[in-house]
Design a protein around this motif. Structure first.
Motif, short mmCIF file in Angstrom:
data_model
loop_
_atom_site.label_atom_id
_atom_site.label_comp_id
_atom_site.label_asym_id
_atom_site.label_seq_id
_atom_site.Cartn_x
_atom_site.Cartn_y
_atom_site.Cartn_z
N GLN A 1 0.87 16.13 5.11
CA GLN A 1 1.05 14.72 5.43
C GLN A 1 0.12 13.79 4.65
OE1 GLN A 1 0.82 14.56 9.73
NE2 GLN A 1 2.53 15.99 9.96
N ILE A 2 -0.74 14.37 3.80
CA ILE A 2 -1.61 13.56 2.95
C ILE A 2 -0.73 12.81 1.94
CG2 ILE A 2 -3.37 13.66 1.12
CD1 ILE A 2 -4.56 16.09 2.57
N PRO A 3 -0.94 11.50 1.74
CA PRO A 3 -0.13 10.74 0.79
C PRO A 3 -0.11 11.38 -0.61
CG PRO A 3 -1.51 9.26 2.05
CD PRO A 3 -1.95 10.65 2.41
N ALA A 4 1.02 11.23 -1.28
CA ALA A 4 1.23 11.90 -2.57
C ALA A 4 0.13 11.59 -3.58
CB ALA A 4 2.59 11.50 -3.14
N SER B 1 0.84 -1.20 0.00
CA SER B 1 0.00 0.00 0.00
C SER B 1 0.88 1.24 0.00
CB SER B 1 -0.89 0.01 1.25
OG SER B 1 -1.48 1.27 1.43
N GLN B 2 0.43 2.26 -0.73
CA GLN B 2 1.11 3.56 -0.69
C GLN B 2 0.47 4.49 0.34
OE1 GLN B 2 2.12 5.28 -4.66
NE2 GLN B 2 1.11 3.44 -5.48
N ILE B 3 -0.55 3.98 1.01
CA ILE B 3 -1.29 4.77 1.99
C ILE B 3 -0.74 4.56 3.40
CG2 ILE B 3 -3.57 5.01 3.09
CD1 ILE B 3 -3.33 6.24 0.27
N SER B 4 -0.38 3.31 3.70
CA SER B 4 0.12 2.96 5.03
C SER B 4 1.30 2.02 4.89
CB SER B 4 -0.99 2.28 5.84
OG SER B 4 -0.46 1.69 7.02
N ASP B 5 2.34 2.24 5.69
CA ASP B 5 3.50 1.34 5.64
C ASP B 5 3.20 -0.01 6.31
OD1 ASP B 5 3.59 2.00 8.32
OD2 ASP B 5 5.48 3.10 8.21
N GLN B 6 1.97 -0.17 6.81
CA GLN B 6 1.52 -1.46 7.32
C GLN B 6 0.58 -2.16 6.33
OE1 GLN B 6 0.85 0.53 11.63
NE2 GLN B 6 0.08 -1.55 11.53
N GLY B 7 0.19 -1.48 5.27
CA GLY B 7 -0.84 -1.98 4.38
C GLY B 7 -0.33 -2.88 3.27
N ILE B 8 -1.12 -3.89 2.94
CA ILE B 8 -0.85 -4.79 1.81
C ILE B 8 -2.14 -4.96 1.01
CG2 ILE B 8 -0.16 -7.13 1.11
CD1 ILE B 8 1.29 -7.41 3.81
N ILE B 9 -2.03 -4.83 -0.31
CA ILE B 9 -3.17 -5.05 -1.20
C ILE B 9 -3.09 -6.48 -1.71
CG2 ILE B 9 -4.28 -4.35 -3.37
CD1 ILE B 9 -2.91 -1.56 -2.90
N LEU C 1 -2.88 11.25 -3.22
CA LEU C 1 -4.15 11.93 -2.93
C LEU C 1 -4.01 13.45 -2.88
CD1 LEU C 1 -5.53 9.59 -0.11
CD2 LEU C 1 -6.47 9.84 -2.40
N GLN C 2 -2.79 13.94 -3.01
CA GLN C 2 -2.53 15.37 -2.80
C GLN C 2 -3.35 16.28 -3.72
OE1 GLN C 2 -0.79 17.32 -0.80
NE2 GLN C 2 0.46 15.92 0.38
N ASN C 3 -3.46 15.91 -4.99
CA ASN C 3 -4.09 16.80 -5.97
C ASN C 3 -5.51 16.39 -6.35
OD1 ASN C 3 -1.72 18.43 -6.22
ND2 ASN C 3 -0.81 16.80 -7.46
N LYS C 4 -6.13 15.57 -5.52
CA LYS C 4 -7.48 15.11 -5.81
C LYS C 4 -8.50 16.21 -5.50
CE LYS C 4 -6.53 10.78 -6.94
NZ LYS C 4 -6.83 10.20 -8.25
N GLN C 5 -9.64 16.12 -6.16
CA GLN C 5 -10.67 17.14 -6.02
C GLN C 5 -11.23 17.21 -4.60
OE1 GLN C 5 -13.56 17.19 -9.13
NE2 GLN C 5 -15.00 18.48 -8.04
N GLY C 6 -11.12 16.13 -3.85
CA GLY C 6 -11.73 16.09 -2.53
C GLY C 6 -11.00 16.87 -1.45
N VAL C 7 -9.80 17.37 -1.72
CA VAL C 7 -9.07 18.14 -0.70
C VAL C 7 -9.62 19.56 -0.67
CG1 VAL C 7 -6.82 18.99 0.04
CG2 VAL C 7 -7.00 16.73 -1.01
N SER C 8 -10.09 19.98 0.53
CA SER C 8 -10.64 21.33 0.70
C SER C 8 -10.04 21.97 1.93
CB SER C 8 -12.17 21.25 0.84
OG SER C 8 -12.51 20.68 2.10
N GLU C 9 -10.42 23.21 2.21
CA GLU C 9 -9.86 23.90 3.37
C GLU C 9 -10.31 23.25 4.68
OE1 GLU C 9 -13.41 27.30 3.64
OE2 GLU C 9 -11.37 27.86 3.05
#
Length: 452
Positions: free
Chosen positions: A414-417, A210-218, A419-427
């Motif tokens: 600290q948002i994973p790379a 996973s690129q979201i968590s260093d504990q995650g496995i897909i 997800l950084q430029n996704k539309q869902g990021v707001s103030e």
């Protein structure tokens, strides 16, 4: 003697009537029925496919069926669901021949009803087979067409279009019709991620980190729940979006942490793992039975820093003093509109009034719990929904009422790379859509209590 497929379709029909008419939880009902009938792996998979698929496509199948059955025709609920599951199989499942589906459905109709019902079912299904289902292009309004083609209630699609626009809504609706990937979270105090990956790959699994968590496995191939590492509690099944909550809590060892709405315990145990089980994690849930589930989960994973109890989050000020906690997680009760991939029946059971009611509760929880945070401490708010009224608007309200809080500016860095430029990021925070990670829809934000 009835065939195995007849039995499967009979079980599927029983489940669909129960879930569709009485509002039972699909995943729990299917699991109970599979255990009751001791179904083989292959039969269990087909049963799950038929039940989930029919629920997932319910509005679409209703639209198909309307071309073949007079609106004035009165049908028993079980007859309606028998036609739904039959049309689902005929239209969406390629491996099952139509004649077999029709034959078994007619046999079920004979047994549950009478010859007249069996003839009706036979006539409808043979007409569907002969003429094919109607095309969505006949629906001129694009929002209505999206609602029918992806089987999402019209009020919900309209609401999402108003909040996010048509392209995002269309992508979300389409994503909700796909299978969600299986992801697991390693218990790092027992085994490293690399070691577990190596063990699983040796046994034929296909995986990626996973690129979201260093504990995650897909998990790309293989049933990890049948592997010995599952019995050894070396990992927890958890969605990537859910893993991101603890990852964004900015945790360190020896912290005193409150998880105000903790069941079923995935985030609670992740928090304990992130602090290396050094510190204290107070985990509460409204229902005692659910709080016990969190306790059991902690025991299975060998985590001793978690202290569980039953309590309404709005009453936690009676158990703890103000300025007690370094971190507070409010994983708030919500409409669950982000988890429609894995729980398709939710979309038919929710109403707009539910969202208004839940937003009120979310605001109350924030108001009551926030004083328990230390000055300089951080409060994380998350939901598994994709509705602004439960997310951005709740946070805007809270910040307006509580000038001692502000959005933590470091949160966005600290948002994973990916997800950084996704539309869902707001103030106000970050909205993860189901199409972003092939995961659940989730909202996460982090606020800091500023010393005044």
């Amino acid at each position: 003697m009835k065939s195995e497929k007849y039995l499967l379709r009979s079980i599927a029909l029983e489940l669909l009537v129960r879930i569709g008419e009485q509002g039972g939880f699909s995943h729990l009902a299917i699991d109970q029925m599979m255990k009751k009938h001791q179904l083989e792996k292959r039969d269990g998979a087909l049963l799950t496919e038929i039940v989930y698929g029919t629920l997932q496509r319910k509005l679409t199948i209703e639209y198909f069926l309307a071309s073949f059955v007079d609106k004035k025709k009165k049908m028993n609920n079980w007859v309606k669901w028998l036609l739904y599951l039959s049309i689902y199989q005929m239209h969406y499942l390629e491996k099952v021949p139509d004649h077999a589906i029709i034959h078994e459905s007619v046999e079920i109709a004979k047994k549950k009803g009478h010859k007249g019902i069996a003839n009706f079912v036979n006539g409808v299904l043979r007409t569907v087979q002969r003429e094919g289902v109607p095309d969505f292009s006949e629906i001129k309004d694009e929002v209505h067409r999206l609602s029918i083609s992806t089987s999402h209630p019209l009020w919900l699609v309209k609401r999402w279009v108003e909040q996010y626009g048509y392209p995002v809504t269309e992508a979300m609706c389409q994503a909700n019709m796909t299978h969600k990937q299986m992801t697991i979270r390693v218990q790092p105090l027992k085994i490293s991620r690399d070691e577990l990956i190596s063990n699983l790959e040796e046994d034929g699994f296909q995986l990626k980190k996973s690129q979201i968590s260093d504990q995650g496995i897909i998990i790309e191939k293989g049933n990890v729940l049948k592997h010995q590492s599952f019995d050894q509690n070396l990992f927890t099944v958890q969605d990537e979006s859910s893993m991101l909550v603890a990852e964004l809590m900015d945790l360190t060892q020896d912290m005193v942490i409150l998880d105000a709405c903790s069941a079923p315990g995935g985030k609670t145990t992740h928090i304990a793992e992130k602090i290396h089980d050094n510190g204290q994690v107070y985990a509460y849930d409204l229902h005692e039975k659910k709080a016990k589930l969190v306790e059991k989960k902690a025991e299975q994973l060998g985590l001793s820093s978690i202290i569980t109890d039953q309590s309404d989050a709005r009453n936690l000020h009676e158990k703890h003093d103000s300025n007690t906690f370094d971190r507070i997680l409010i994983d708030a009760p919500c409409s669950g509109l982000g988890v429609l991939k894995s729980k398709p029946d939710i979309r038919y059971n929710k109403k707009e009034d539910d969202i208004h009611h839940l937003a009120k509760i979310q605001k109350e929880i924030l108001d009551k719990v926030s004083p328990l945070l230390k000055n300089g401490g951080k409060l994380i708010y998350s939901t598994c929904t994709v509705d602004k009224e439960e997310n951005e608007k709740v946070i805007s309200y809270f910040l307006g009422q509580h000038p001692e809080f502000q959005i933590d500016p470091d949160f966005f860095n600290q948002i994973p790379a990916l997800l950084q430029n996704k539309q869902g990021v707001s103030e106000c925070g970050m909205q993860i859509f189901p199409q972003d990670l092939n995961s659940d829809g989730f909202f996460i934000t982090r606020m800091i209590k500023v010393e005044k």
